[in-house]
Motif scaffolding. Structure first.
Motif, mmCIF file in Angstrom:
data_model
loop_
_atom_site.group_PDB
_atom_site.id
_atom_site.type_symbol
_atom_site.label_atom_id
_atom_site.label_comp_id
_atom_site.label_asym_id
_atom_site.label_seq_id
_atom_site.Cartn_x
_atom_site.Cartn_y
_atom_site.Cartn_z
ATOM 1 N N LEU A 1 0.842 -1.194 0.000
ATOM 2 C CA LEU A 1 0.000 0.000 0.000
ATOM 3 C C LEU A 1 0.876 1.241 0.000
ATOM 4 N N GLN A 2 0.449 2.244 -0.766
ATOM 5 C CA GLN A 2 1.223 3.475 -0.847
ATOM 6 C C GLN A 2 0.329 4.686 -0.621
ATOM 7 N N ASP A 3 0.428 5.263 0.578
ATOM 8 C CA ASP A 3 -0.202 6.555 0.860
ATOM 9 C C ASP A 3 -1.694 6.574 0.499
ATOM 10 N N VAL A 4 -2.440 5.589 0.999
ATOM 11 C CA VAL A 4 -3.870 5.477 0.686
ATOM 12 C C VAL A 4 -4.700 6.273 1.693
ATOM 13 N N THR A 5 -5.554 7.119 1.184
ATOM 14 C CA THR A 5 -6.461 7.895 2.021
ATOM 15 C C THR A 5 -7.892 7.653 1.551
ATOM 16 N N LEU A 6 -8.755 7.220 2.487
ATOM 17 C CA LEU A 6 -10.164 6.968 2.182
ATOM 18 C C LEU A 6 -11.021 7.470 3.331
ATOM 19 N N HIS A 7 -12.217 7.909 2.997
ATOM 20 C CA HIS A 7 -13.193 8.286 4.024
ATOM 21 C C HIS A 7 -14.526 7.634 3.679
ATOM 22 N N VAL A 8 -14.949 6.708 4.509
ATOM 23 C CA VAL A 8 -16.217 6.006 4.309
ATOM 24 C C VAL A 8 -17.246 6.628 5.244
ATOM 25 N N LYS A 9 -18.328 7.138 4.680
ATOM 26 C CA LYS A 9 -19.347 7.832 5.458
ATOM 27 C C LYS A 9 -20.234 6.849 6.224
ATOM 28 N N LYS A 10 -20.772 7.307 7.309
ATOM 29 C CA LYS A 10 -21.664 6.496 8.130
ATOM 30 C C LYS A 10 -22.886 6.066 7.318
ATOM 31 N N ASN B 1 -9.186 -2.922 10.606
ATOM 32 C CA ASN B 1 -9.293 -3.422 11.984
ATOM 33 C C ASN B 1 -7.935 -3.836 12.547
ATOM 34 N N LEU B 2 -6.889 -3.422 11.859
ATOM 35 C CA LEU B 2 -5.497 -3.665 12.272
ATOM 36 C C LEU B 2 -5.130 -5.141 12.354
ATOM 37 N N LEU B 3 -5.833 -5.981 11.576
ATOM 38 C CA LEU B 3 -5.337 -7.342 11.393
ATOM 39 C C LEU B 3 -3.983 -7.270 10.696
ATOM 40 N N GLU B 4 -3.833 -6.260 9.864
ATOM 41 C CA GLU B 4 -2.537 -5.878 9.321
ATOM 42 C C GLU B 4 -2.233 -4.483 9.852
ATOM 43 N N LYS B 5 -1.137 -4.317 10.538
ATOM 44 C CA LYS B 5 -0.788 -3.002 11.061
ATOM 45 C C LYS B 5 -0.049 -2.207 9.991
ATOM 46 N N PRO B 6 -0.546 -1.040 9.663
ATOM 47 C CA PRO B 6 0.112 -0.231 8.638
ATOM 48 C C PRO B 6 1.546 0.120 9.034
ATOM 49 N N THR B 7 2.414 0.180 8.049
ATOM 50 C CA THR B 7 3.781 0.643 8.284
ATOM 51 C C THR B 7 3.772 2.117 8.663
ATOM 52 N N SER B 8 2.847 2.851 8.051
ATOM 53 C CA SER B 8 2.660 4.259 8.394
ATOM 54 C C SER B 8 1.228 4.642 8.065
ATOM 55 N N GLY B 9 0.781 5.735 8.656
ATOM 56 C CA GLY B 9 -0.591 6.190 8.424
ATOM 57 C C GLY B 9 -1.472 5.951 9.636
ATOM 58 N N GLU B 10 -2.675 6.515 9.602
ATOM 59 C CA GLU B 10 -3.583 6.469 10.738
ATOM 60 C C GLU B 10 -4.921 5.859 10.347
ATOM 61 N N VAL B 11 -5.512 5.111 11.298
ATOM 62 C CA VAL B 11 -6.804 4.466 11.087
ATOM 63 C C VAL B 11 -7.774 4.952 12.156
ATOM 64 N N PHE B 12 -8.911 5.487 11.706
ATOM 65 C CA PHE B 12 -9.971 5.915 12.618
ATOM 66 C C PHE B 12 -11.257 5.181 12.263
ATOM 67 N N VAL B 13 -11.908 4.607 13.255
ATOM 68 C CA VAL B 13 -13.206 3.970 13.064
ATOM 69 C C VAL B 13 -14.157 4.512 14.118
ATOM 70 N N ASN B 14 -15.252 5.093 13.639
ATOM 71 C CA ASN B 14 -16.235 5.688 14.543
ATOM 72 C C ASN B 14 -15.588 6.716 15.482
ATOM 73 N N GLY B 15 -14.628 7.452 14.930
ATOM 74 C CA GLY B 15 -13.978 8.508 15.691
ATOM 75 C C GLY B 15 -12.850 8.058 16.603
ATOM 76 N N GLU B 16 -12.615 6.745 16.688
ATOM 77 C CA GLU B 16 -11.564 6.229 17.562
ATOM 78 C C GLU B 16 -10.281 5.969 16.779
ATOM 79 N N HIS B 17 -9.171 6.362 17.349
ATOM 80 C CA HIS B 17 -7.871 6.222 16.705
ATOM 81 C C HIS B 17 -7.297 4.842 17.051
#
Length: 340
Positions: free
Chosen positions: A22-31, A53-69
């Motif tokens: 993965l290379q610098d992927v940014t997505l926003h999925v609406k409720k 769900n962090l079954l794979e932990k990204p090498t870099s980048g941030e994951v938010f689900v329902n506002g939780e980091h």
């Protein structure tokens, strides 16, 4: 609901070579929406969905689900957060030696739910997926579609806000695929669950998705509303996916001969314009003859959508009037200058 910020993932191979998934992927999925990610094999889409769900932990980048980091959570916190993120897989992942009932109940027992609550949830969600009469059978007694329904019931039993689908219909025949897609659509509508699904099948995107991202070589190369991506695909890979539903190739000899007699045009119909006999009307309204060379009309999630390649023959002033009329009726018109 789901926000991926600049996600990258690199794996190390046995030869100590780095493989960039993965290379610098940014997505926003609406409720509440159904968001599809499509790509060919090796595009990185399975790695991407497992990063949610962090079954794979990204090498870099941030994951938010329902506002939780999720990146900042402890192991226990992440385990708790995952209960709010259901997931279904291509391979079903059912326990072969457990009944349908126990395949759903055992994960619930591990969360500490009371027996009465477990029984209530198992019964409820088996009923929702249409398998209330199969609770005492074993997975090897079920069809592929039924196994996937059990897997969906298991995911729903935790009553998540988010459902991830990792190629959940890829191992199923077309009829069963449609039934599973209808079930996912029902779940989305009735429970408001946000669904992020990955697939290599444009039919899946067409049938239930609101928005879509197209992946290639670990990157998102195009994304937007499904209707916009269908109407005007920008990238070559996206165009290949769309053209798989709307074939437009025919012998160049025929193309060259017809082009001498009048314009060959591409017509895109969206919504109500797809229901109108536009080509029939212009043949009567103007001094032109029309011939459909190729194309198709499909039903997207909320509206019909069609693409046709047609030949318009007649005096130039009449063909110009006919094309202007089509545009007035909401049809997107462009002239095809070559056979490709």
């Amino acid at each position: 609901m789901i926000e991926l910020k600049n996600i990258s993932k690199t794996f190390s191979s046995k030869k100590n070579k780095e493989v960039v998934a993965l290379q610098d992927v940014t997505l926003h999925v609406k409720k509440g929406e159904i968001f599809g990610v499509i790509g060919y094999s090796g595009a990185g889409k399975s790695t991407l969905v497992r990063c949610v769900n962090l079954l794979e932990k990204p090498t870099s980048g941030e994951v938010f689900v329902n506002g939780e980091h999720l990146n900042e959570m402890s192991t226990d916190q992440l385990r708790q957060a995952r209960q709010n993120i259901g997931m279904i897989f291509q391979g079903f992942n059912l326990l072969k030696t457990a009944t349908v009932y126990d395949n759903i109940a055992i994960p619930l027992k591990l969360t500490g739910l009371a027996a009465s609550e477990i029984n209530e949830r198992v019964e409820k969600y088996l009923s929702i997926v249409g398998l209330a009469d199969k609770k005492n059978v074993f997975p090897n007694q079920l069809s592929g579609g039924q196994k996937q329904r059990v897997a969906i019931a298991r995911a729903l039993s935790h009553e998540p806000d988010v459902l991830l689908s990792d190629e959940a219909t890829s191992a199923l025949d077309p009829e069963t695929t449609d039934s599973i897609l209808e079930l996912l659509l029902k779940i989305n509508k009735e429970f408001g669950i946000t669904i992020l699904l990955i697939t290599h099948e444009m039919h899946v995107i067409q049938k239930i998705c609101d928005r879509v991202a197209v992946m290639e070589n670990g990157e998102v190369i195009e994304q937007g509303n499904v209707i916009d991506i269908y109407s005007a695909p920008q990238q070559q890979t996206t165009q290949r996916f769309v053209s798989s539903l709307f074939p437009s190739e025919f012998p160049s000899e025929i193309f060259d001969d017809l082009q001498k007699q009048g314009p060959i045009i591409s017509l895109t119909f969206v919504g109500t314009s797809a229901d109108q006999p536009a080509l029939s009307v212009i043949s009567k309204k103007f001094d032109v003859h029309t011939n459909i060379l190729s194309g198709n009309i499909v039903q997207l999630k909320d509206k019909p959508f069609g693409k046709l390649i047609a030949h318009i023959q007649g005096p130039k002033d009449e063909t110009d009037k006919a094309l202007a009329y089509l545009v007035e009726q909401g049809v997107q018109v462009s002239e095809v200058s070559n056979n490709g």
